[in-house]
Write a protein that holds these residues in place. Sequence first.
Motif, PDB file in Angstrom:
ATOM      1  N   VAL A 157      36.498  -5.259 -63.522  1.00  0.00           N
ATOM      2  CA  VAL A 157      35.519  -4.245 -63.159  1.00  0.00           C
ATOM      3  C   VAL A 157      35.050  -3.533 -64.414  1.00  0.00           C
ATOM      4  O   VAL A 157      35.869  -2.988 -65.161  1.00  0.00           O
ATOM      5  CB  VAL A 157      36.134  -3.209 -62.199  1.00  0.00           C
ATOM      6  N   ASN A 165      30.002  -2.805 -56.671  1.00  0.00           N
ATOM      7  CA  ASN A 165      31.005  -1.822 -57.088  1.00  0.00           C
ATOM      8  C   ASN A 165      32.195  -1.846 -56.134  1.00  0.00           C
ATOM      9  O   ASN A 165      32.002  -1.788 -54.927  1.00  0.00           O
ATOM     10  CB  ASN A 165      30.360  -0.426 -57.081  1.00  0.00           C
ATOM     11  N   PRO A 166      33.429  -1.944 -56.644  1.00  0.00           N
ATOM     12  CA  PRO A 166      34.574  -1.983 -55.738  1.00  0.00           C
ATOM     13  C   PRO A 166      34.745  -0.648 -55.023  1.00  0.00           C
ATOM     14  O   PRO A 166      34.552   0.409 -55.628  1.00  0.00           O
ATOM     15  CB  PRO A 166      35.778  -2.207 -56.668  1.00  0.00           C
ATOM     16  N   ILE A 167      35.086  -0.698 -53.747  1.00  0.00           N
ATOM     17  CA  ILE A 167      35.431   0.528 -53.041  1.00  0.00           C
ATOM     18  C   ILE A 167      36.855   0.495 -52.515  1.00  0.00           C
ATOM     19  O   ILE A 167      37.405   1.517 -52.137  1.00  0.00           O
ATOM     20  CB  ILE A 167      34.457   0.834 -51.882  1.00  0.00           C
ATOM     21  N   GLU A 168      37.470  -0.679 -52.507  1.00  0.00           N
ATOM     22  CA  GLU A 168      38.840  -0.764 -51.998  1.00  0.00           C
ATOM     23  C   GLU A 168      39.447  -2.115 -52.348  1.00  0.00           C
ATOM     24  O   GLU A 168      38.738  -3.120 -52.405  1.00  0.00           O
ATOM     25  CB  GLU A 168      38.819  -0.614 -50.466  1.00  0.00           C
ATOM     26  N   ARG A 208      36.915  -5.131 -51.789  1.00  0.00           N
ATOM     27  CA  ARG A 208      35.715  -4.840 -50.994  1.00  0.00           C
ATOM     28  C   ARG A 208      34.682  -4.249 -51.925  1.00  0.00           C
ATOM     29  O   ARG A 208      34.967  -3.313 -52.672  1.00  0.00           O
ATOM     30  CB  ARG A 208      36.037  -3.869 -49.869  1.00  0.00           C
ATOM     31  N   GLN A 258      30.766  -2.681 -52.648  1.00  0.00           N
ATOM     32  CA  GLN A 258      29.550  -2.065 -52.135  1.00  0.00           C
ATOM     33  C   GLN A 258      28.402  -2.632 -52.945  1.00  0.00           C
ATOM     34  O   GLN A 258      28.395  -2.545 -54.172  1.00  0.00           O
ATOM     35  CB  GLN A 258      29.625  -0.545 -52.330  1.00  0.00           C
TER      36      GLN A 258
END
Lengths: 327, 499, 271
Positions: free
Chosen positions: B316, B370-373, B386, B388
Motif C-alpha cells: 500500500v 484504497n484499503p479499508i479493511e 477490502r 474502496q
Amino acid sequence: MADLKTRFFGLELNNPIIVASSGLTDKPESVKEFSELGAGAIVLKSVFEEEVINEYNQIAQSKSSAHFEEFIDYFDYKIRDQVLANYGKLIKEAKSNSQVPVIASINCVSAGDWLQFASQVQDAGADAIELNLLVLPSDLERNAANNHQFYLDAVKEVLRAVKIPVSVKISNYFSDLACICKELANEGVAGITMFNRFSTPDIDIDKEKVVQAGALSSPDEHLTALRWVGLLSSRINCPIAASSGIHDSRQVIKMLLAGADAVQIASAFYKNGKPYLKELLKGLENWMDKKGYASLGQFKGKLSLEKVANPAIYERAQFLSHFGGYS
Amino acid sequence: MEMTAQEKQQQERNKEWRDELRKSVPNKDRVSIERVKMTEVAPEERIKSQNIEVNCGLTPEQAQREASRCLDCANPTCIEGCPVSIDIPRFVKCIEAGKFLDAAATLKEFSALPAVCGRVCPQEKQCEIKCFYAQKMKKDPVAIGYLERFAADYERESGKIQIPEVASKNGIKVAAIGSGPASLSFAGDMIKLGYEVTVFEALHEIGGVLKYGIPEFRLPNSIVDVELENLKNMGVRFEKNFVVGRTASFDDLKELGYECFFIGSGAGLPNFMNIPGENLNGVMSSNEYLTRVNLMAANQDDSDTPVLLGKRVAVVGGGNTAMDAVRTAKRLGAEKAMLIYRRSREEMPARVEEVKHAEEEGVEFHNLANPIEYLADDDGRVAKVRLQRMKLGEPDASGRRRPVPIEGAIDELDIDLAIVAIGVSPNPLIPACLSGLKMTRWHTIEVNEETMQSTIPEFFAGGDIVRGGATVILAMGDGRRAAANMHKYLSEKHAEKKG
Amino acid sequence: MNKIVEKKQLSENVVKFVVEAPMIAKSRKPGNFVILRIGSKGERIPLTIVDSDIERGTITLIVQNVGVSSGKLCQLNEGDEITDLVGPLGKATHIHQAGTVLALGGGVGIAPLYPIVEAMKKAGNRVITVLAARNKDLLILEEEMRQWSDEVIVMTDDGSYGRKGLVTEGAEEVIKREKVDECIAIGPAIMMKFCALLTKKYDIPTQVSLNTIMVDGTGMCGACRVTVNGETKFTCVDGPEFNAHQIDFDEMLKRLQAYKREEDQARNEKK
C-alpha cells in the motif's frame, strides 16, 4: 411519580430527553452537568471527516514542494489519527463524568472512512454510535439512487464492524423517505432520529453578502418531524427519535403521542440554559399525572398514523381544501 | 572575503578550458544528440535476485557524448534545482573533456555521497526538470543523474579515490546520532575541519536507510561501504550498537568530552492506517519488511532471520518505499506483486524510473484504490484486503487532485501478505531524552532553517528527524549546513574562552 | 566487544551467561532488555537483563534454547564473543512502594521477574513470589528469589517439586488470604493471560512483561505491536511492561505465531 423509561440507541434510558450533538456537548464538564441534571442520554459533538480535510489542506499548503510529496501523500491519515485520538479522549472523559449513556457522533463521506472512525470510537468506550448522515442533495450528478446507496453502504459497513449499537440521524431531503427508513430499520439500526439540520444560508442585502442564518432552530420546525414520526413510527420496526424545533415540554409530549421513543434537543438549551432540562422533565411528568398515565408506554404512539381517526391528516400535502373552506 | 557560490561558479565557467570546450562543438550539433539510454538488465533476469542492480551505468563514450549535450549555459538553471547546489555544468564539462576524476572531485566539493545520489535522487523533480532542454526546448534534459553516477563510480573503480585534505586536529569532540546520509555528510565535513567526530548508530550496521531501507537492486551496500571506508580513513569513528539516551545519556557523553551534537536519527517510525485487521499476521510495515530483507538478508538461506514470503503480495502506497517493497516482493517469488495506491499513476510520488522498472518487472498497479479493511483466514493470517475504489476530485491545497471514494464501489483482493508503505515518522527515542528540545506537532525537531540549530544551542539536527520522511539529498544538505554552522558556533565559543 | 565471562547451565534447556557490557551495566534498570546477535548472519533477539555488576562491568542474561538463535547462543562458551549487543532497551519497571506485591513467574519468565522482585523488595514492599515450572528440572533461580521475597511458593505441573498445580492456583490462595496491592506476572503469554484474568476478578492492578517478536527493538519496524486499551503500542519502546487488564492477549498470542511455520522449517533444516 411517573415512570419515564424508554428505549433508544439500543439502550434503556431513564427518560426520553436526549441532549443532541452540538457545541453544548463538546466538553466533559458540560456532559457532567447534563448528566447531573437528569438527561436520558447525551450525544457528543460530531467528529467530521471535513476536519481532517481542512487540516490536511493547511499542512499541504505550508509544505507544498516536490520534495515533500511522499511525506504529504498519506498525511491525512496522521491527522485523522490525531483527530480521532482527541475524540477518543473526549469520549473517555465524558464517560467517566456521566451517569447516563454517552453517544459518539460521526460524520463521514465514504463507506471506508465510516468504518475506521466507528471502530476507533467504539474502542474509546462510547455506549453507542450515532451516524450523522448529512448529505445535501446539491450535487448535479448525484441522483436519489446514489444517495440512497451511500446511506445504506455506510450503515452496513459500520454495523458489520462494531459491536455497540448504531443509530442514524437523517435529513428530510428524501424523495423516498418512508422507503429509506424501512430499509435502514431492516439493516438493524438501533434507532432513527429525524431530522438533523443543515446550516442555513441567508443574504444580507446591505452588505450584499451571503451569510449564515441563525444557527438555532425555531419552534415551527418541529412540525416537520411531527408529521413523519406520526407517519412512520407504527409502520417500521425500529425506534424513532424526533429532533429539530422541540422547544418545550408540550412539543415533547406531541412527539411521544405521535409515536417517538425519544426526542433530541439542543437549541432550547442554548436559549434557556442547561437547567431547562429539569423544566422539560417536570412539564412531561405534570401532564402525565394530570392524564393519569403512569408510564410512557400507556400513551406513546396513541396518535400515530395507524391509530389516529383521520390518518389522511398526516399525509395530505395539499391544504387547498382547508383554505378552500374559506371560499 | 570568500566568494559566493555563484561567483565561484562563474569564475570556473570563465576559465579557458571551459571556453574552448564550448567553442569546440556548435550548439546546434549538441542539441541534435538524443538523450542517452541507460543500459538496464532485462526484467526477466533481474527479478531472479535481490542483488542485481538494474541500471548498468554509462560507458565512458556514452558519458562523454551525453555530457556534450550540455550547453554550459551562462545562467545555469539546473543548479537551482539541486538541493545542495552542485556546480553541475562544471562536473558535466569535466566529463566531456575526459577529466573524469576532476568531475568526481567537483561533485565531492558539494556532496558527500555522489555515488548514492546519482542513483537515488529524484532528478526528474530537481536538476533535470530545470535543465534548459526541458524548460525551453521541451526536449529530454541532460541526464545529469546518470553522469553523476558515472563520475562517482569511475573514481571508485579506478582505485584513485581522493581522500580530501583534513585540517590539523583542533581537539574538539563532536558527535552525530544515527549513521544515515545526514550524519555521514555532517561527519565528512566536520572531520575535514579538524574535529574529532564520532558517529553513534543504534543498529549493528552503519548507513541508516542507505543500508536497511534502499534495496540492493537500487543501491548496492558495497557502494555505501566504500563511502564509509573513506570516512573511516579520514578519521571518523563509528560506534555501532549504541543507542544514545539509553546506552549512555547525553550527559554521559558530555562528561566524555563531547561538546556538540548533530541529531540525524531519522524517520524510523512506521505509519499505519489504523484500519481494522491491520494487526493480523501477514500485515507489516515497509520498515519491517525491508529491514528483514535488506539489513538481515532474511531472503537468503544462510540468514537466521525469517521473512514472511507471499505469493500474492499487496503493497500500500505510492512512494519510493512502496516501490522498493513491491519490487522486493517480486524478487522474493511473489506470483502477484501488487501496488495499491489511492491516486492515479501520474500522481505517484516515486521516482519515475522506479515506476517504469516496476512496470517492466510485472508489478500490478491498482491505482485509485484504497484499503479499508484486512480479513483473515481461519489461522489468523491475512487472506483478503477490502478496497474502496476512488475517483479524482477537486485539487486540494497541495495542487494534487483529491481522491474521492466512489459510493458502493468496494472490491476484495486475495492476498497473503500486505506491506504498509504509506510513509514514516520521526523516531521519538532521541527527542524524548532531551527536555527543552522544541518539537513540532508532528514530532519533528524544530530547527532554525538556515543554521539547523535546535532550541538547545549545542544540539543541531537534520534529515528526516527534522523534515519527516524526505530524500537522501535533502538529508545530506542538512548535514552540511549543520556542520558549517556548528563550526561557526564552536569557533565563537572557543574564541570567547580564550579572549 | 562483548565477551562471555561466565556460563552456567541452570536446567536442561536454560543457560545463564554473564557478559562484558560496561556501559549497559551502568545504564540499565530493572525491566530493561537487550537485543543481541550471534554471527554475521544472526537474527536479532531480545533478552531481559536479569542482573548487572557495575564494578565488573557485566550483565547477566538467561536464555532458553527454543530455536535457532537461542540455540546458537547456548552453544557459546566462556571466552566467546557475542557478535552484537545493544541496550538497555524498553521502559524500566515502575518501582515504587505499593504495599504487598505478588510476583508470579512462569518457566523462563522467572528470569526477567527476578530483577523486579529485588527492586520491589528494596523499595520497601512485602513481596510474595509464586514460581511455576512444568517440573523440578525446569525451575530456576529459586534461591535468588528467596533472597528477595518474604515468601516463595513453588508450583510444578507434575508435582515433582513444591506443590502440584498452576501458578494461578498459588496466586489465588495468596489473594484470598491477604490484601495484595499490586501484581506482576511474567512467563509464557498464555500464562500471563490467565494471571491477568485472575487478578481482574479481584481488581488488583497488574503488570505483565510481553515477549513479542522483535526485529530492531528501537521502535522502527512495528513487528512488536500490541493493542493496549484499544490503541496500538510498540512493546520495544512503550513496553515491555503494560497494564495486564488492557492488553488484547488473543491478538498477541496470534501474532506470536506469525513466523511459526518458517521457524519450524528452519529448525528442521538445521537438524
